[in-house]
Design an enzyme around this catalytic site. Structure first.
Site, PDB file in Angstrom:
ATOM      1  N   LEU A  33       0.823  -1.211   0.000  1.00 33.15           N
ATOM      2  CA  LEU A  33       0.000   0.000   0.000  1.00 33.15           C
ATOM      3  C   LEU A  33       0.854   1.256   0.000  1.00 33.15           C
ATOM      4  O   LEU A  33       0.457   2.286  -0.512  1.00 33.15           O
ATOM      5  CB  LEU A  33      -0.911   0.014   1.223  1.00 33.15           C
ATOM      6  CG  LEU A  33      -2.063  -0.990   1.242  1.00 33.15           C
ATOM      7  CD1 LEU A  33      -2.753  -0.964   2.594  1.00 33.15           C
ATOM      8  CD2 LEU A  33      -3.061  -0.693   0.140  1.00 33.15           C
ATOM      9  N   GLY A  70       7.205   4.326   3.969  1.00 35.61           N
ATOM     10  CA  GLY A  70       7.680   5.603   4.483  1.00 35.61           C
ATOM     11  C   GLY A  70       8.987   5.394   5.210  1.00 35.61           C
ATOM     12  O   GLY A  70       9.622   4.341   5.080  1.00 35.61           O
ATOM     13  N   ASN A  83       9.462   4.824   8.168  1.00 39.69           N
ATOM     14  CA  ASN A  83       9.433   3.837   9.241  1.00 39.69           C
ATOM     15  C   ASN A  83       8.932   2.468   8.838  1.00 39.69           C
ATOM     16  O   ASN A  83       8.523   1.693   9.679  1.00 39.69           O
ATOM     17  CB  ASN A  83       8.559   4.348  10.394  1.00 39.69           C
ATOM     18  CG  ASN A  83       9.201   5.527  11.058  1.00 39.69           C
ATOM     19  OD1 ASN A  83      10.419   5.650  11.062  1.00 39.69           O
ATOM     20  ND2 ASN A  83       8.390   6.408  11.607  1.00 39.69           N
ATOM     21  N   ASP A 122       2.998  14.587  12.631  1.00 40.03           N
ATOM     22  CA  ASP A 122       3.236  14.622  11.185  1.00 40.03           C
ATOM     23  C   ASP A 122       1.920  14.677  10.420  1.00 40.03           C
ATOM     24  O   ASP A 122       1.603  13.791   9.640  1.00 40.03           O
ATOM     25  CB  ASP A 122       4.048  13.386  10.785  1.00 40.03           C
ATOM     26  CG  ASP A 122       4.716  13.567   9.430  1.00 40.03           C
ATOM     27  OD1 ASP A 122       4.673  14.699   8.903  1.00 40.03           O
ATOM     28  OD2 ASP A 122       5.272  12.603   8.904  1.00 40.03           O
TER      29      ASP A 122
END
Lengths: 339, 245
Positions: A33, A36, A38, A148
């Site tokens: 999907l 990022g 992390n 964020d």
């Protein structure tokens, strides 16, 4: 941008089965999907339901996000803060090899905020922002700051359309230093405040997201500070009407999401009264409170009119410029013919 | 409460060293003293050559830190991310060895069931917020860095903004290499705020050699004789960690 590190190291193929080391649940990978800083998020299937599975080689960040989601789960009321957490576990690719941490959450399906607005029209923008602010209010009441906050982390599900926050990687306990941020939505970057996690930090980001919806390509910092952003607000009529509230949020004058929400709502409610084409029905039936309100409204109407006038003026200059350009072109044309 | 200090050297460079000691060996020396070395390679259109890349990775690896190659525009985000990541790594290392002392040799955070791990993580987060941090910033000012220096300055100011949002104390110091007379020159002595950089940075002259190794050696001696975080490991087995296990 923050998200420039490690592109997906595992690259799991669709059909890969992930078995948890502790709880023994099976998940079948359907597709990736997104990824990022992390980790990677996969769409997966568990007993015929779709789930989102986040995996990272950094077990710390997984654990930290799980802590946030667990604490969200304790919050009363409709669960709209983040995706709900379903499972936390480790997975060994090879027998005896190192374990990769992952967690499984509810799959929130839908386009991200900006794609949704692009498709459905900008009139949805304010509705979604008001929803977002209600969610932020609950989040803040429970001692967190989202951190964020950006359009990529906001998904619109539905129908009926409902905004949802995904990716709690930046969610920070109030009073601490913001864990993760993206420059455009970060008040520190614009020189408008600290990176301490407090409600006003999120409200700055929320205001920047509103501005972003009018400027899909964002803009670069030049002088920075409030003057540059205010200028950007004034150049877009859809932002101009919210200028007061936006500037207040950008300068950190709201300590609660609720206050910003009320101010934005007031702009929306005032609108039909301000529209000169409609007879001022509402004020007719008004009580003393309403008549008291009349004074500032009249003031606003004035500014509106002057704004219109300015527009008219600029219309005339536009006409002259076009006429002149055409004239020059025609002169050149005839000149050429003569030669 | 935990009273340790985290010490880091942050090296910002755009290429290979060409004089003096081997920087990789100097980074290893730093690690022995409990100081982490992080390296950020700044590129622009020019790409850092393979030799430079190997050196950057090598310094960070033997210095126990993090390395990252970035374009100048992304420097601000990277500087704060690298510093934070390295800080978390150090804290995690400390917590892990505490766990090993309590639970036995083979146990580390990864061996705990997810629930317990979450509780330990809260301790790690708490430490990241409150621990005292000393960062020595070492900036390469060789000729090719000249036009990147304004960006470096911005990034450093941004770093102090990020770190000063924590409740723990911060100390920064800035060195540049090559210096006017020596291999390396002190630009800013230990201070909690980097704002004073603004005026100093504009007067910087650039040029000459890239003595990365000697610069690292000088940086090391700048960390005073205070005890490093590692020596703290053996000193206090505080009850602080026990409640969460």
């Amino acid at each position: 941008m923050m998200n420039h590190t490690l592109k997906n190291q595992y690259n799991l193929r669709p059909g890969t089965i992930i078995t948890g080391k502790w709880h023994g649940n099976n998940y079948t990978i359907v597709k990736e999907l997104g990824y990022g800083a992390n980790g990677v998020v996969y769409l997966a299937k568990h007993k015929n339901t779709q789930v989102a599975l986040k995996m990272s080689d950094n077990g710390m960040s997984i654990t930290s996000e799980v802590n946030v989601l667990k604490s969200f789960a304790k919050v009363q009321g409709p669960q709209t803060l983040g995706p709900s957490l379903l499972d936390v576990d480790d997975w060994r690719i090879l027998q005896g090899g190192p374990a990769i941490s992952f967690y499984v959450m509810e799959y929130i399906q839908g386009p991200d905020l900006l794609s949704f607005l692009h498709k459905k029209g900008k009139s949805w923008a304010i509705v979604l922002f008001l929803q977002l602010l209600s969610d932020l209010e609950v989040l803040h009441e429970n001692g967190w700051v989202f951190g964020d906050l950006k359009p990529e982390n906001l998904i619109v599900t539905g129908p009926p359309p409902r905004i949802r926050c995904i990716d709690v990687g930046g969610t920070t306990m109030q009073g601490r230093a913001i864990k993760e941020f993206t420059e455009f939505y970060d008040r520190g970057y614009w020189g408008l405040g600290s990176r301490k996690a407090e409600p006003s930090y999120d409200l700055f980001s929320a205001a920047m997201i509103m501005i972003n919806s009018a400027y899909p390509n964002r803009f670069k910092k030049t002088t920075g500070g409030i003057s540059q952003i205010r200028e950007a607000i004034r150049q877009k009529p859809e932002l101009l009407k919210f200028e007061k509230a936006l500037v207040k949020a950008l300068q950190g004058h709201y300590s609660h999401a609720k206050q910003m929400r009320v101010d934005l709502l007031n702009v929306m409610v005032d609108k039909p009264i301000l529209d000169p084409s409609l007879p001022p029905k509402r004020t007719d039936s008004g009580t003393t409170v309403n008549s008291q309100k009349k004074v500032p409204q009249a003031g606003r109407q004035m500014t509106r009119q002057t704004y219109r006038k300015k527009k008219k003026k600029s219309g005339w200059t536009e006409f002259f410029i076009i006429a002149m350009v055409l004239g020059i072109l025609y002169a050149l044309y005839t000149f050429n013919k003569l030669l | 409460m935990y009273t340790g200090k985290i010490r880091q050297i942050l090296l910002i460079t755009d290429g290979c060293s060409n004089q003096g000691d081997d920087p990789i060996a100097m980074a290893a020396l730093a690690k022995e003293q409990g100081i982490t070395v992080n390296v950020i390679g700044v590129t622009e259109k020019d790409i850092i050559d393979e030799k430079g890349m190997t050196e950057i990775e090598g310094i960070a690896m033997s210095g126990g830190g993090v390395s990252q190659i970035v374009y100048a525009e992304a420097l601000s985000q990277t500087v704060q991310m690298v510093t934070r990541k390295a800080m978390n790594q150090t804290i995690q290392g400390v917590v892990n060895s505490q766990l090993q002392q309590i639970l036995g040799r083979s146990q580390s955070m990864e061996d705990l069931p997810p629930d317990k791990r979450g509780e330990v993580m809260e301790v790690v987060d708490e430490l990241g917020e409150t621990v005292e941090l000393e960062v020595l910033i070492l900036v390469d000012t060789s000729a090719s860095m000249k036009h990147k220096l304004p960006t470096v300055k911005e990034a450093l100011l941004d770093l102090s903004l990020s770190l000063n949002a924590r409740s723990g104390e911060n100390q920064f110091s800035v060195y540049v290499f090559p210096g006017k007379k020596n291999d390396v020159e002190k630009l800013l002595d230990w201070t909690p705020k980097l704002q004073s950089l603004t005026s100093i940075f504009s007067q910087l002259s650039t040029g000459g050699i890239t003595p990365t190794g000697p610069a690292l050696r000088t940086a090391l001696s700048s960390f005073s004789q205070k005890k490093s975080i590692r020596s703290l490991l053996s000193r206090d087995d505080e009850s602080y960690f026990e409640e969460s296990i």
